[in-house]
Design a protein around this motif. Structure first.
Motif, PDB file in Angstrom:
ATOM      1  N   ASP A  78     -27.276 -45.664  19.177  1.00 57.57           N
ATOM      2  CA  ASP A  78     -28.635 -46.610  19.724  1.00 57.57           C
ATOM      3  C   ASP A  78     -27.847 -48.043  20.287  1.00 57.57           C
ATOM      4  O   ASP A  78     -27.753 -48.440  21.545  1.00 57.57           O
ATOM      5  N   ARG A  79     -26.437 -47.943  19.541  1.00 59.27           N
ATOM      6  CA  ARG A  79     -25.811 -49.647  18.917  1.00 59.27           C
ATOM      7  C   ARG A  79     -24.308 -49.228  20.010  1.00 59.27           C
ATOM      8  O   ARG A  79     -24.319 -50.657  20.801  1.00 59.27           O
ATOM      9  N   ILE A  80     -24.031 -48.140  20.199  1.00 59.75           N
ATOM     10  CA  ILE A  80     -22.649 -47.968  20.946  1.00 59.75           C
ATOM     11  C   ILE A  80     -23.361 -47.635  22.787  1.00 59.75           C
ATOM     12  O   ILE A  80     -22.062 -47.876  22.799  1.00 59.75           O
ATOM     13  N   GLU A  81     -24.327 -47.058  22.468  1.00 56.71           N
ATOM     14  CA  GLU A  81     -24.858 -46.994  23.812  1.00 56.71           C
ATOM     15  C   GLU A  81     -25.487 -47.615  24.050  1.00 56.71           C
ATOM     16  O   GLU A  81     -27.273 -46.793  24.310  1.00 56.71           O
ATOM     17  N   PRO A  82     -26.405 -49.014  24.137  1.00 51.61           N
ATOM     18  CA  PRO A  82     -27.767 -49.639  24.074  1.00 51.61           C
ATOM     19  C   PRO A  82     -28.343 -49.394  25.737  1.00 51.61           C
ATOM     20  O   PRO A  82     -29.392 -49.322  26.195  1.00 51.61           O
ATOM     21  N   GLN A  83     -27.672 -48.651  26.691  1.00 52.61           N
ATOM     22  CA  GLN A  83     -27.733 -48.936  28.114  1.00 52.61           C
ATOM     23  C   GLN A  83     -26.722 -46.861  28.495  1.00 52.61           C
ATOM     24  O   GLN A  83     -26.040 -46.891  28.992  1.00 52.61           O
ATOM     25  N   GLY A 142     -24.557 -45.258  30.474  1.00 52.96           N
ATOM     26  CA  GLY A 142     -23.514 -45.938  31.286  1.00 52.96           C
ATOM     27  C   GLY A 142     -22.603 -46.964  30.539  1.00 52.96           C
ATOM     28  O   GLY A 142     -21.574 -47.324  30.763  1.00 52.96           O
ATOM     29  N   VAL A 143     -22.561 -46.748  29.112  1.00 52.69           N
ATOM     30  CA  VAL A 143     -22.265 -48.225  28.259  1.00 52.69           C
ATOM     31  C   VAL A 143     -21.644 -47.420  27.057  1.00 52.69           C
ATOM     32  O   VAL A 143     -22.565 -46.978  26.682  1.00 52.69           O
ATOM     33  N   ALA A 144     -20.580 -48.122  26.789  1.00 49.64           N
ATOM     34  CA  ALA A 144     -19.941 -47.746  25.423  1.00 49.64           C
ATOM     35  C   ALA A 144     -19.591 -48.619  25.279  1.00 49.64           C
ATOM     36  O   ALA A 144     -18.106 -49.187  25.651  1.00 49.64           O
ATOM     37  N   ASP A 145     -20.354 -48.963  24.049  1.00 45.19           N
ATOM     38  CA  ASP A 145     -19.200 -51.025  23.111  1.00 45.19           C
ATOM     39  C   ASP A 145     -18.733 -50.149  21.838  1.00 45.19           C
ATOM     40  O   ASP A 145     -20.360 -49.963  20.695  1.00 45.19           O
ATOM     41  N   PHE A 146     -17.820 -49.767  21.133  1.00 42.85           N
ATOM     42  CA  PHE A 146     -17.421 -49.557  19.615  1.00 42.85           C
ATOM     43  C   PHE A 146     -16.603 -50.620  19.422  1.00 42.85           C
ATOM     44  O   PHE A 146     -16.510 -50.503  18.018  1.00 42.85           O
ATOM     45  N   ALA A 147     -17.195 -51.833  19.448  1.00 36.44           N
ATOM     46  CA  ALA A 147     -16.235 -52.932  19.045  1.00 36.44           C
ATOM     47  C   ALA A 147     -16.849 -53.165  17.912  1.00 36.44           C
ATOM     48  O   ALA A 147     -16.027 -53.298  16.643  1.00 36.44           O
ATOM     49  N   TYR A 190     -15.026 -52.024  11.714  1.00 35.53           N
ATOM     50  CA  TYR A 190     -15.501 -52.165  10.708  1.00 35.53           C
ATOM     51  C   TYR A 190     -14.028 -51.172   9.613  1.00 35.53           C
ATOM     52  O   TYR A 190     -13.604 -50.910   8.910  1.00 35.53           O
ATOM     53  N   ILE A 191     -14.150 -50.161  10.616  1.00 32.90           N
ATOM     54  CA  ILE A 191     -13.088 -49.141  11.093  1.00 32.90           C
ATOM     55  C   ILE A 191     -11.848 -49.679  10.459  1.00 32.90           C
ATOM     56  O   ILE A 191     -10.459 -49.565   9.268  1.00 32.90           O
ATOM     57  N   ASP A 192     -11.384 -50.709  11.217  1.00 36.22           N
ATOM     58  CA  ASP A 192     -10.199 -51.419  11.028  1.00 36.22           C
ATOM     59  C   ASP A 192     -10.156 -51.821   9.727  1.00 36.22           C
ATOM     60  O   ASP A 192      -9.168 -52.322   9.507  1.00 36.22           O
ATOM     61  N   ALA A 193     -11.135 -51.918   9.650  1.00 31.81           N
ATOM     62  CA  ALA A 193     -11.232 -53.240   7.906  1.00 31.81           C
ATOM     63  C   ALA A 193     -10.868 -52.048   6.680  1.00 31.81           C
ATOM     64  O   ALA A 193     -10.205 -52.682   5.627  1.00 31.81           O
ATOM     65  N   VAL A 194     -11.709 -51.337   6.904  1.00 28.27           N
ATOM     66  CA  VAL A 194     -11.332 -49.928   5.403  1.00 28.27           C
ATOM     67  C   VAL A 194     -10.103 -49.543   6.026  1.00 28.27           C
ATOM     68  O   VAL A 194      -9.328 -49.316   5.048  1.00 28.27           O
ATOM     69  N   VAL A 204     -16.929 -40.635  20.444  1.00 26.79           N
ATOM     70  CA  VAL A 204     -16.717 -41.075  18.860  1.00 26.79           C
ATOM     71  C   VAL A 204     -15.630 -40.293  17.696  1.00 26.79           C
ATOM     72  O   VAL A 204     -14.414 -40.626  17.906  1.00 26.79           O
ATOM     73  N   VAL A 205     -14.817 -38.701  18.419  1.00 22.40           N
ATOM     74  CA  VAL A 205     -14.003 -37.890  17.743  1.00 22.40           C
ATOM     75  C   VAL A 205     -12.347 -37.915  18.232  1.00 22.40           C
ATOM     76  O   VAL A 205     -12.069 -38.752  17.808  1.00 22.40           O
ATOM     77  N   GLN A 206     -12.898 -37.794  19.380  1.00 22.78           N
ATOM     78  CA  GLN A 206     -11.710 -38.247  20.402  1.00 22.78           C
ATOM     79  C   GLN A 206     -11.125 -39.494  20.428  1.00 22.78           C
ATOM     80  O   GLN A 206     -10.395 -40.368  20.456  1.00 22.78           O
ATOM     81  N   ARG A 207     -12.046 -40.416  20.163  1.00 30.39           N
ATOM     82  CA  ARG A 207     -11.675 -42.127  20.203  1.00 30.39           C
ATOM     83  C   ARG A 207     -10.378 -42.358  18.574  1.00 30.39           C
ATOM     84  O   ARG A 207     -10.059 -43.066  18.487  1.00 30.39           O
ATOM     85  N   TYR A 208     -11.769 -41.245  17.418  1.00 38.83           N
ATOM     86  CA  TYR A 208     -10.850 -42.000  16.106  1.00 38.83           C
ATOM     87  C   TYR A 208     -10.048 -40.614  15.350  1.00 38.83           C
ATOM     88  O   TYR A 208      -9.625 -41.130  14.196  1.00 38.83           O
TER      89      TYR A 208
END
Length: 376
Positions: free
Chosen positions: A88-93, A95-100, A105-109, A167-171
């Motif tokens: 629900d945070r990645i797709e709040p609406q 057609g919306v995809a917000d992975f920021a 968090y992944i960048d930091a780890v 999600v898997v395809q992105r990371y």
């Protein structure tokens, strides 16, 4: 014959009631802090890697900055961090995809040189309330007391499979990703908030979608290990007819030895049967299976009869005092003794709470954690 059957039934009931009663404690929840955590010997972890589950929503609920909280925790010599993709945070609406946020968090780890277990959801992910489906995918609430399966909720299943694959395809090209977690406690009921459950067929389809998107990495499935007779009976009843035969490469254990179930008039009712013989037999059966095994959630914060773990100045909660951070860890690490395989990892649950306590003047939870990390 009737008398014999009646006697047998009574004996069986007594056999259940007696252990259950021995696992119930009614006490005042808050008690003065001591320095006992400084004196408890720390078990050697051997080959077991240590890590945490990071809950940005819990950090925010504590009034902490999530990004700074993660940065602080990455300053400790941990090896694994479990993150979650909250649908629900990645797709709040639509057609919306917000992975920021998750990207950050992944960048930091990754920048800290640690590995990641990523819970891709979709329906359930760790951290209260554990249910993170966007509202536009469930215009009608999921019906209580039922199994949510492909036949009854095909649109939800199709959307969930698309989400986890995305999600898997992105990371999947990130070298820091160690494993994918599909759903959270997939075969367990969703706490006390909801009585609906995911069918194994529903979750199996999600697993297929993840494997298709990345066949190279292992899939983790976790579940709650009952530590008392009342919890075991409740779990067995609530998951009746559901089944839990899901194929996973890594089996994760959620281990909470002591937790509250009710509170009234300044006292709380706790369950604690973590050292009961039946529970130890069940745990040993997990080690006998041919899977990688890890503790996904080792209790290291209070589990009281409220949503937000209490934090009183100069006092700790009965369900998890600072010394229990070490004692629970020791108990799990000693499962390795004589086992065919050792736990591959132990992930502490409650790291955000430790920073809350430190901010309020009590660093004992963090220091207990530090003692464990300093033991080879």
């Amino acid at each position: 014959m009737v008398r014999a059957r009646t006697a047998a039934a009574v004996a069986a009931a007594v056999g259940l009631v007696a252990p259950a009663a021995a696992q119930i404690r009614v006490v005042r929840p808050a008690r003065p802090l001591t320095d006992r955590w400084q004196r408890i010997p720390v078990a050697s972890r051997g080959s077991t890697r240590l890590g945490i589950s990071f809950r940005p929503l819990q950090a925010a609920a504590f009034g902490l900055n999530a990004g700074e909280t993660l940065k602080r925790l990455l300053g400790y010599p941990i090896e694994l961090v479990r993150l979650a993709a909250y649908w629900d945070r990645i797709e709040p609406q639509p057609g919306v995809a917000d992975f920021a946020e998750l990207d950050h968090y992944i960048d930091a780890v990754e920048a800290a040189g640690r590995q990641i277990i990523l819970c891709v959801g979709a329906v359930k992910a760790f951290g209260y309330p554990e249910y993170f489906v966007p509202a536009h995918h469930t215009p009608v609430p999921l019906p209580e007391g039922t199994l949510i399966d492909a036949a009854s909720h095909r649109p939800l299943l199709d959307a969930a499979c698309r989400f986890v694959a995305r999600v898997v395809q992105r990371y999947r090209d990130r070298p820091s990703i160690y494993a994918w977690q599909v759903e959270h406690d997939a075969a367990d009921p969703l706490g006390v908030e909801h009585s609906w459950r995911l069918s194994t067929g529903f979750v199996a389809r999600e697993i297929e979608a993840v494997r298709a998107a990345d066949p190279s990495r292992p899939i983790l499935m976790n579940g709650f290990l009952p530590t008392s007779v009342p919890v075991a009976i409740s779990q067995r009843w609530r998951t009746r007819g559901q089944g839990d035969s899901l194929e996973a490469d890594i089996v994760g254990i959620d281990f909470y030895p002591r937790h509250a179930v009710a509170a009234k008039a300044g006292r709380s009712v706790y369950l604690d049967g973590s050292r009961a013989p039946w529970q130890q037999r069940r745990r040993r059966s997990l080690f006998a299976a041919s899977h990688e095994l890890m503790v996904c959630e080792g209790q290291a914060e209070p589990w009281e009869a409220v949503t937000r773990p209490p934090s009183e100045p100069g006092r700790g909660m009965y369900s998890c005092l600072p010394e229990h951070v070490i004692e629970v860890y020791n108990q799990c690490i000693r499962w390795n003794d004589g086992a065919p395989v050792a736990l591959s990892a132990y992930l502490f649950w409650g790291a955000e709470y430790w920073l809350l306590r430190e901010r309020e003047g009590d660093p004992s939870y963090l220091n207990a954690f530090g003692r464990i990390l300093n033991e080879p």
